[in-house]
Design an enzyme around this catalytic site. Structure first.
Site, short mmCIF file in Angstrom:
data_model
loop_
_atom_site.label_atom_id
_atom_site.label_comp_id
_atom_site.label_asym_id
_atom_site.label_seq_id
_atom_site.Cartn_x
_atom_site.Cartn_y
_atom_site.Cartn_z
N SER A 108 0.60 -1.09 0.00
CA SER A 108 -0.15 -0.12 -0.18
C SER A 108 0.28 1.05 -0.06
O SER A 108 2.36 1.55 0.66
CB SER A 108 -1.28 0.01 1.12
OG SER A 108 -1.24 1.25 1.87
N SER A 109 0.52 2.42 -0.25
CA SER A 109 1.57 3.39 -0.67
C SER A 109 1.71 3.87 1.28
O SER A 109 2.18 5.27 1.10
CB SER A 109 0.57 5.22 -1.63
OG SER A 109 -0.92 4.75 -1.08
N CYS A 110 1.09 3.80 1.74
CA CYS A 110 1.08 4.13 3.13
C CYS A 110 2.39 3.74 4.23
O CYS A 110 2.91 3.94 5.42
CB CYS A 110 -0.55 3.94 4.71
SG CYS A 110 -0.40 1.61 4.38
#
Length: 312
Positions: A108-110
């Protein structure tokens, strides 16, 4: 991947896993292995080990994860860390023990630092502090990336990692509290239209910008990279384009045909000003998205309506 190969999709009922499942079926793969969470608890090491020993998949798409919005991430911090670590540890290690040819880990981009420069480049990983509210989830995903790289370095495993941007599409979550911004706006504008409400209020100023990728485009990219990418590290998957929340709201309002007004509650927080992925690496490998945002929102809205019609 050979068309007769046995392919295991972990998380086949989620938005990402189901998109990968459809893509493989479309490409003619007939030996796809799936298990629901009630049939196989991926957090259970012994059960996962038995499953891999019995099935011996050739390829693995690791799309299973405990996911949720900001409230869930911040509330169930222990579960988001423990469950995700267990799932990926069990699958990655069992893949190694049972001779899986190639594995793709989806993150995920997190994973990127909260204050990382924009757009987000792959090399920004571990260069700063994470967003506190979803830190447990991000740490689990970072561990997954590093685990794939470690098994590659030590055992020669061809395990790759990809980081998608914000996703939407078929089988999305439209829960009134727990959904992400795009599906949440689809639901709210639809309900406002049906109830003939005079206005829809959106949190913040509408100025933050976000990037959105249709989930079936993600599946196309995952399939392409499974054929063409064999390196350590990670690859961002996105469009390389973003849109303000205000313009997104206007676009969804137009597609749904809502005639009322949009109000912005500026007393509410905006969140991060921008979260855009740098997709130079992906483009250099020869893949680019094909579903543009207006078309994708129309498809997602049709899917939302079909689920509503079924009473889901």
């Amino acid at each position: 991947m050979e068309k007769n190969a046995k392919v295991y999709i972990a998380g086949h009922r989620g938005m990402v896993g189901s998109a990968i499942y459809r893509k493989l079926q479309k490409e003619g793969f007939s030996n796809i292995v799936i298990r629901t969470s009630s049939e196989l608890d991926l957090r259970n090491q012994a059960d996962v080990a038995d499953f891999f020993a019995a099935e011996k998949p050739d390829y693995v798409f690791l799309a299973a994860a405990k996911v949720g919005g900001i409230v869930a991430n911040n509330t169930y911090r222990a579960e988001f860390l423990y469950d995700n670590l267990q799932i990926q540890n069990n699958i990655i290690n069992s893949s190694y023990l049972n001779g899986v040819k190639k594995l793709m880990f989806l993150g995920s981009s997190c994973i990127y630092p909260k204050m990382a420069p924009q757009p987000l480049k792959e090399e920004y990983l571990l260069t700063g502090l994470l967003e506190p509210t979803n830190e447990p989830y991000a740490i689990a995903k970072i561990a997954g990336i590093k685990m794939c790289d470690a098994y590659r370095a030590q055992y020669g495993c061809n395990y790759i990692s990809v980081m998608p941007t914000n996703l939407y599409g078929y089988n999305d979550n439209y829960h009134p509290e727990n959904s992400h911004v795009l599906p949440a706006l689809i639901r709210r504008f639809h309900e406002a239209k049906v109830q003939n409400l005079p206005e829809v209020t959106i949190w913040g100023t509408g100025s933050p910008k976000r990037e959105f990728l249709f989930a079936d485009d993600l599946a196309e990219a995952c399939y392409y990279l499974m054929q063409n990418y064999n390196e350590e590290g990670l690859v961002n998957i996105g469009t390389g384009e973003d849109i303000s929340i205000k313009d997104l709201a206007l676009l969804i309002k137009d597609i749904i045909g809502y005639q009322g007004e949009i109000k912005f509650d500026t007393s509410r927080p905006d969140g991060t000003p921008r979260k855009l992925m740098d997709v130079t690496k992906l483009h250099s490998k020869g893949w680019k998205h094909t579903v543009e945002l207006p078309e994708g929102i129309k498809l997602a809205y049709e899917d939302f309506l079909s689920h509503r019609a079924k009473g889901v």
